[in-house]
Structures are given as C-alpha cells and as structure tokens.
Design an enzyme around this catalytic site. Structure first.
Site, mmCIF file in Angstrom:
data_model
loop_
_atom_site.group_PDB
_atom_site.id
_atom_site.type_symbol
_atom_site.label_atom_id
_atom_site.label_comp_id
_atom_site.label_asym_id
_atom_site.label_seq_id
_atom_site.Cartn_x
_atom_site.Cartn_y
_atom_site.Cartn_z
ATOM 1 N N SER A 1 46.101 34.448 38.364
ATOM 2 C CA SER A 1 44.703 34.450 38.798
ATOM 3 C C SER A 1 44.376 33.256 39.698
ATOM 4 C CB SER A 1 43.799 34.499 37.561
ATOM 5 O OG SER A 1 42.474 34.770 37.922
ATOM 6 N N ASP B 1 50.236 30.349 52.628
ATOM 7 C CA ASP B 1 49.899 31.008 53.885
ATOM 8 C C ASP B 1 49.591 30.011 54.999
ATOM 9 O OD1 ASP B 1 50.314 33.404 52.694
ATOM 10 O OD2 ASP B 1 48.256 34.133 52.829
ATOM 11 N N LYS C 1 48.099 38.744 38.987
ATOM 12 C CA LYS C 1 46.729 39.205 38.696
ATOM 13 C C LYS C 1 45.860 38.946 39.925
ATOM 14 C CE LYS C 1 42.771 38.582 35.637
ATOM 15 N NZ LYS C 1 41.833 38.170 36.693
#
Length: 485
Positions: free
Chosen positions: A303, A314, A328
């Site tokens: 999460s 990224d 998740k």
C-alpha cells in the site's frame, strides 16, 4: 420531471445517424423505460428477499438473535464480498482504527488481510508480540485459540485476536509447505515509533519506517536532520527500509515521497467516475540534496510503502533492492455512518507516476536480493608474505623508522602539543563527566522518530548489499572527482 428530461435527451440523441446506423427515438425511449423498470423491479425483489431471510432467521433460528447483530453481519457480508479490503467497522472498531493511525493501539502488532477464508499476514510490526514470536509475511492463520477462522469476517477474526493486555493467545499458522504449528503470544499495548534511524559506517544513514501513521512525515524530517548532523556534512547516502511495512495513510505516503523529490508527479488515483481522479505532485525540495538513496522492499511492503517505492523508482531517485512487494494498489476511504461506526470502502486504484497499476502485481525491485544468511569462511590460502625468502615491503621499513628514533630518545610529535599539554580538542567539555553523551540530538527526542541500534548488517544480507552499493557509488563518485582534478 427528471425522468422526462433523461428520456427527451435520449430521444434527441437517438435521432442522429451515426455511420451506417440510425436510431429511432420511439424505440430508444421504450427500451430505456423498460430497462429502468426492470432494474427497479430486480432491486425491489432482492430487497424483499433480504427481508424474508431476515424475518425467517428472527423467527426460526435455534437461538434468539438481536436485530442489530443480524444487520451488522449482513453489512459485513455485503462489503467483504466486494474485495478483501472493504469492511464494516462498528463504533468500537472505528475508534480502535482512529487510535491506530495515531500510532498507539492494543493488540499483537500484526497487519492482516483475508485469503481463501483464512487470515493472511501482510507483515508483523517491529518490536511487537507478533514480530518477537517470529510471525512472517504470507503466514496463514487457520485457528485462533483452537477455533477455526473459516467462516469469520476479517473484523470478526481481528476482534478475536484482541483482548486484555497481558493475556495470551495461540494461533495456528500455516507457512508454505510446512505442517501447521501453533504460536503463542501475549497481547500488549502497541506503541510504535513509525520512524527509527541510526548511522552506519562510512557516514551512511539508515531510516526504518514501520508504518505510515500521522507521525511519519514529521519523524522522517527529524531523522534526516539528525543524520545530517551526525555525518558532519559528509553524508554518503541513505538506506530507506520499507520491508514489512504494511502501509497506512495516503497523505503520509505522499509527504514522504515529496521529501525526496524536487518536482514531478507522486501518485494518481482513478475511481469509478473518471471525473473523480486525483493527482499529487511534489512541492518541496529534496531533503537529501540529491544524495543516493536505496529503498529496501519485500513481500511485506504494501500500500503506502508501494506508493513511495513506485514514485522514487519512476523518477530514478532511488534504487529499489530486495524482493517483489505485496501488490495492494487500491485506496480505501473511511466513510463514517453517524451513530453507528464507519465503512471502509475501496473507492479507487492508485497509479505510479509512469501510469502503472501495481494491483495484484507488486513492484519489482531494480536489484533482486533474496534474504539469505551470511556465513564467514576461513581463508587458508597462502600469500606472498608466507613464502620463504619473500622480499620485504619497503613501506614497512619506512614506518618502523620513527619507532627506532623514539627508542633513541628523540620523541616525535603526537597527540600532545609541543609543550607537553593535551590538545584542547582532546579535553572533555567543562562540567561533563567522562562517558556522558553530549550529542545534542539525543538530549531531545525527535517527534515520531528515535535513534536506536536496530540493524545488524552481518546478519541482514539485504541491508549488507545496500550498504555495499552505497559505498561503491561513493567510491566511483570520488574517483571521478579526483580524475577531473
């Protein structure tokens, strides 16, 4: 009036030819009315079915059942049937959840979800009864104090695991292909410092985030400030440990990501309605001023941990190391129900800055490092110095020269000054007894964080690899700087 307007709009749209097709307004309107009536009829039939079952249970069940218990169970079933993370919280559960997000709660210190009717461990929290008892991510709990979990909702199972502080609980654990075994723990008040830190060799900072509570971002800021002070401006890099971090508050995950990014998107969410999508961008500066960061993740990182990991990966701000995360990728909203409690409802999926969803996939680390045990082996091989008649190293002879001079009564300058008095920097500060800790960072505890000896690189293979990589990056950087000079 509303229905008339909708049908009129449908009729107008239906009269327009699109490509090779033309729609007749009268048929569109009739079909719309029929579909709407059919939908209403089905809904009423289902509600009538619920009412009939409700009354049958009240009148015929072997024991009397309270109406509120039946309704609560029905709501629980409706929500848990959607996905593993949607659930109903009565007033007590809702209060416990609010306490937990503030960083203090009672229980075993274990984050769980449901899988195939059993309780699945997402991760045990550091320094809690579950962690001390050896519970591991992906463990399945089949029984609680001898009673089967199968048939219970997630909240009902969690309720059974709670109890009076100091009382014992025994759970039956299924781990991989092993035979089921029992684990006994004592319940405790769980008080978590969500951020802990320490300094490693070569001025490498280490920060461990155990969960994302209301204290996390402030704790991280104070921990990084303390690490900078401890390194005296010579910080090599930072290891951010998110292993076995089950997640927590979305806004804290965004804030932590922002602490390492100068600009760019952090995360976006997309719900059922495309217009409800949200996007969060970095606003503040990088607290580490571009120093290299390695993030440790594993199957217990879920999460909010995955939001931070995905954002830093990224943007190429950090190197991710370890094993694949939990996966998740959904967001739950807590919706209070006045005078009753609240529902935890999955309302959106989140996406990393590159637009990828990690739901049921997880985040793959840049460098896969499986957990392993480090063992040292004796190096019994011979070296040049062991060979008979080997030449002596000339540097060793030069180092021995001062020692000969000392023996001849020619003292060399050492830690004492020329007049024989100790140097100022060797003297303890005034009014401080030998051995007293005078580190200003330790005199006042940091909000939400604490300095503590929490790592052992000799036993933690993943951490050892992270430290090696940071040292290697520093050596390469220093070598490049020397070449440029």
């Amino acid at each position: 009036m509303l229905r008339t307007s909708l049908l009129a709009t449908a009729a107008m749209i239906g009269g327009v030819a699109i490509g090779a097709f033309a729609f007749r307004p009268d048929l569109v309107s009739a079909q719309s009315v029929t579909a709407e009536k059919t939908g209403e009829t089905n809904t009423y039939e289902q509600l009538n079915l619920f009412g009939e079952v409700f009354e049958r249970i009240r009148s015929s069940y072997v024991e009397p059942v309270k109406d509120d218990a039946l309704v609560e169970s029905a709501i629980n079933g409706m929500l848990s049937g959607l996905d593993p993370h949607s659930s109903y919280m009565n007033a007590k559960d809702y209060g416990d959840m609010q306490i937990q997000t503030k960083g203090e709660f009672g229980g075993l210190g274990i984050e769980v979800t449901m899988q195939d009717g059993l309780i699945k461990v997402v991760s045990p929290m550091d320094d809690t009864p579950a962690a001390k008892a050896g519970m591991q991510p992906n463990d399945l709990i089949s029984h609680i104090d001898g009673d089967p979990v199968l048939g219970l909702s997630l909240n009902q199972a969690v309720d059974k695991m709670r109890g009076e502080v100091g009382s014992s609980i025994t759970v039956t654990v299924i781990r991989g292909n092993q035979e089921p075994f029992d684990v006994t723990m004592k319940r405790a008040v769980i008080t978590l410092k969500s951020v802990r830190w320490e300094m490693q060799d070569n001025n490498i900072g280490y920060v461990r985030i155990t969960s994302f509570s209301e204290q996390t971002d402030s704790g991280l800021k104070s921990a990084i400030a303390a690490i900078k002070t401890a390194s005296k401006g010579n910080l090599t890099g930072l290891v951010l440990d998110l292993r076995n971090n089950p997640g927590g508050l979305l806004d804290q995950a965004i804030a932590v990501s922002d602490d390492f990014l100068d600009k760019g998107e952090i995360v976006s969410t997309r719900g059922r309605n495309p217009d409800d999508g949200q996007r969060w961008n970095a606003e503040g500066g990088d607290l580490l001023d571009g120093k290299p960061v390695i993030v440790l993740i594993n199957g217990g990182s879920a999460s909010a941990s995955e939001i931070v990991s995905g954002a830093l990966q990224d943007h190429h701000r950090a190197i991710l190391m370890g094993t694949k995360s939990f996966g998740k990728g959904s967001v739950q909203s807590i919706i209070p129900i006045p005078n009753h409690g609240a529902i935890r409802l999955t309302t959106a999926r989140y996406y990393t800055p590159s637009g990828r969803s990690i739901q049921a996939k997880g985040i793959d680390p840049d460098i896969i490092v499986e957990p392993a045990k480090i063992e040292t082996q004796d190096d019994n091989g011979k070296h040049e110095a062991d060979l008979r008649g080997a030449l002596a190293n000339p540097d060793d002879a030069q180092k021995k020269a001062p020692e000969i001079n000392n023996q001849e009564g020619n003292p060399q300058p050492g830690p004492e000054s020329q007049n024989g008095e100790p140097k100022k920097e060797d003297q303890p500060p005034a009014n401080v007894q030998p051995g007293t800790n005078v580190d200003q960072n330790q005199q006042k505890p940091h909000v939400g964080s604490e300095k503590i000896a929490i790592t052992d690189p000799e036993k933690d293979y993943q951490l050892a690899r992270a430290l090696d990589l940071l040292q290697g990056l520093a050596l390469v950087k220093n070598s490049g700087a020397s070449s440029a000079d």
